[in-house]
Design an enzyme around this catalytic site. Sequence first.
Site, short mmCIF file in Angstrom:
data_model
loop_
_atom_site.label_atom_id
_atom_site.label_comp_id
_atom_site.label_asym_id
_atom_site.label_seq_id
_atom_site.Cartn_x
_atom_site.Cartn_y
_atom_site.Cartn_z
N SER A 42 -22.01 25.52 3.16
CA SER A 42 -22.03 25.70 1.44
C SER A 42 -21.22 26.93 1.33
CB SER A 42 -23.39 25.93 1.15
OG SER A 42 -23.47 26.67 0.04
N GLY A 43 -20.32 26.93 0.31
CA GLY A 43 -19.39 27.76 -0.19
C GLY A 43 -20.19 29.04 -0.77
N LEU A 44 -21.27 28.43 -1.72
CA LEU A 44 -22.07 29.22 -2.25
C LEU A 44 -22.83 30.35 -1.12
CD1 LEU A 44 -23.49 30.56 -4.65
CD2 LEU A 44 -25.06 28.60 -4.63
N ASP A 54 -19.05 33.32 -5.40
CA ASP A 54 -18.53 32.11 -4.92
C ASP A 54 -17.21 31.89 -5.87
OD1 ASP A 54 -18.43 29.66 -4.10
OD2 ASP A 54 -20.04 28.59 -5.14
N ASP A 81 -17.74 22.69 2.76
CA ASP A 81 -17.45 22.86 1.38
C ASP A 81 -16.06 23.56 1.34
OD1 ASP A 81 -17.55 23.38 -1.20
OD2 ASP A 81 -19.34 24.47 -1.41
N ASP A 83 -14.09 23.98 -1.24
CA ASP A 83 -13.68 24.51 -2.49
C ASP A 83 -12.52 23.50 -3.00
OD1 ASP A 83 -15.87 26.21 -2.59
OD2 ASP A 83 -14.47 27.91 -1.95
N GLU A 110 -13.16 19.83 -4.20
CA GLU A 110 -13.48 19.61 -5.62
C GLU A 110 -12.11 19.78 -6.59
OE1 GLU A 110 -16.39 22.81 -5.27
OE2 GLU A 110 -15.51 23.74 -6.91
N LYS A 116 -11.94 29.00 -7.67
CA LYS A 116 -12.77 28.17 -8.04
C LYS A 116 -13.91 29.23 -8.80
CE LYS A 116 -16.24 27.39 -6.50
NZ LYS A 116 -16.85 26.42 -5.55
N ASN A 118 -18.19 28.86 -9.18
CA ASN A 118 -19.75 27.96 -8.76
C ASN A 118 -19.90 26.87 -10.04
OD1 ASN A 118 -22.80 27.46 -8.78
ND2 ASN A 118 -21.98 27.31 -6.81
N SER A 119 -20.20 25.86 -9.78
CA SER A 119 -20.42 24.75 -10.75
C SER A 119 -21.56 25.21 -11.83
CB SER A 119 -20.65 23.40 -10.11
OG SER A 119 -19.61 23.07 -9.59
N ARG A 155 -14.69 15.59 -4.26
CA ARG A 155 -15.73 15.97 -5.24
C ARG A 155 -15.32 16.12 -6.60
NH1 ARG A 155 -19.30 21.26 -4.67
NH2 ARG A 155 -19.65 21.83 -6.74
N HIS A 186 -21.06 15.33 -9.04
CA HIS A 186 -21.93 16.36 -9.16
C HIS A 186 -22.44 16.28 -10.61
CE1 HIS A 186 -23.79 19.92 -7.96
NE2 HIS A 186 -22.92 20.76 -7.94
C1 SPV Z 1 -21.96 24.73 -2.68
O1 SPV Z 1 -23.19 24.60 -1.73
O2 SPV Z 1 -21.46 25.70 -2.44
C2 SPV Z 1 -21.67 23.86 -3.44
C3 SPV Z 1 -23.08 22.88 -4.23
O3 SPV Z 1 -20.63 23.59 -3.66
S1 SPV Z 1 -22.96 23.75 -5.76
O4 SPV Z 1 -23.40 25.14 -5.56
O5 SPV Z 1 -24.19 23.00 -6.45
O6 SPV Z 1 -21.67 23.61 -6.54
MG MG Z 2 -19.49 25.32 -3.39
#
Ligand code: SPV
Ligand code: MG
Length: 291
Positions: A42-44, A54, A81, A83, A110, A116, A118-119, A155, A186
């Site tokens: 996971s990027g986060l 992130d 992930d 990004d 994505e 980027k 975070n979503s 994504r 997502h």
């Molecule tokens: C991550 O885990 O970094 C993701 C999922 O991209 S989210 O945090 O839901 O965007």
């Molecule tokens: Mg991410």
Amino acid sequence: MKKTEQLKQMINSQHLEFIMEAHSGLSAAIAEEAGFRGIWASGLSISAAMGVRDNNEASWTQVLDVLEFMSDATSVPILLDGDTGYGNFNNARRLVKKLEQRQIAGVCIEDKLFPKTNSFIHAKAQPLADVDEFCGKIKAMKDTQSDEDFVVVARVEAFITGWGLEEALRRAEAYRQAGADAVLIHSKRSDIVEIESFMKEWGGRLPVVIVPTKYYTTPTLRFQELGVSLVIWANHNLRASIEAMKKTSSQIFQEKSLVHVEDGVATLEEVFRLQRAGELQTAEQKYLPST
Ligand code: SPV
Ligand code: MG
């Protein structure tokens, strides 16, 4: 079976599969030991574990270094992930090369802009990538992979950024035609309405990956009924560790003692086991001169 083949089979299998977030060699090993057949890098979580945001504050090579530890510590496939691919098509295809060298089984990119966000942060204000530009990126990645089983997941952030079903479908279809192996749709809603509407119209054109971080109360059976291929539990090792570390740090600080903490933390023996200290001891007997 190669890690790439394992991930590809999971994505294409008829039943629902699950991968678990990890952000270090240790957390990846723990996820595998729990039984997961795949890992979400996971990027986060990786950025948070580094103490940065992130927002691509960690460079892509710093992320690669973490991945290398994760890959070495596990035998199950890792889906990165990635990004936005850390730049344009050229950066993204170079990423694929470097991931393959580290036995990473696939990458998800994505359709947002570098750097980027975070979503789940100010998602409405986030611009989306141009569809043609993003398709070129997917094509370049697929053309670059040397292992035919390496997986590229596209994504779709249309719902996240306030666009509707039509835009989500238009993008997913374009990414499918560009050669993506799966789409990740997502949603930041706390219900499954958007995912449901997408799944009905999508009709199984390509496997679908979801991240139910916000709609976690939806029964998992529902994902299966809708025909979802892969569920990502995206950040729960990181969040679990934050709670545990906060509690332990604060307790030791307050009490100036380890007495009430010792039984609530992993034993040193457990740390050594997870590091595979036993293997080194055996190797030392084999390779070091006997005294
Ligand atoms: C991550 O885990 O970094 C993701 C999922 O991209 S989210 O945090 O839901 O965007
Ligand atoms: Mg991410």
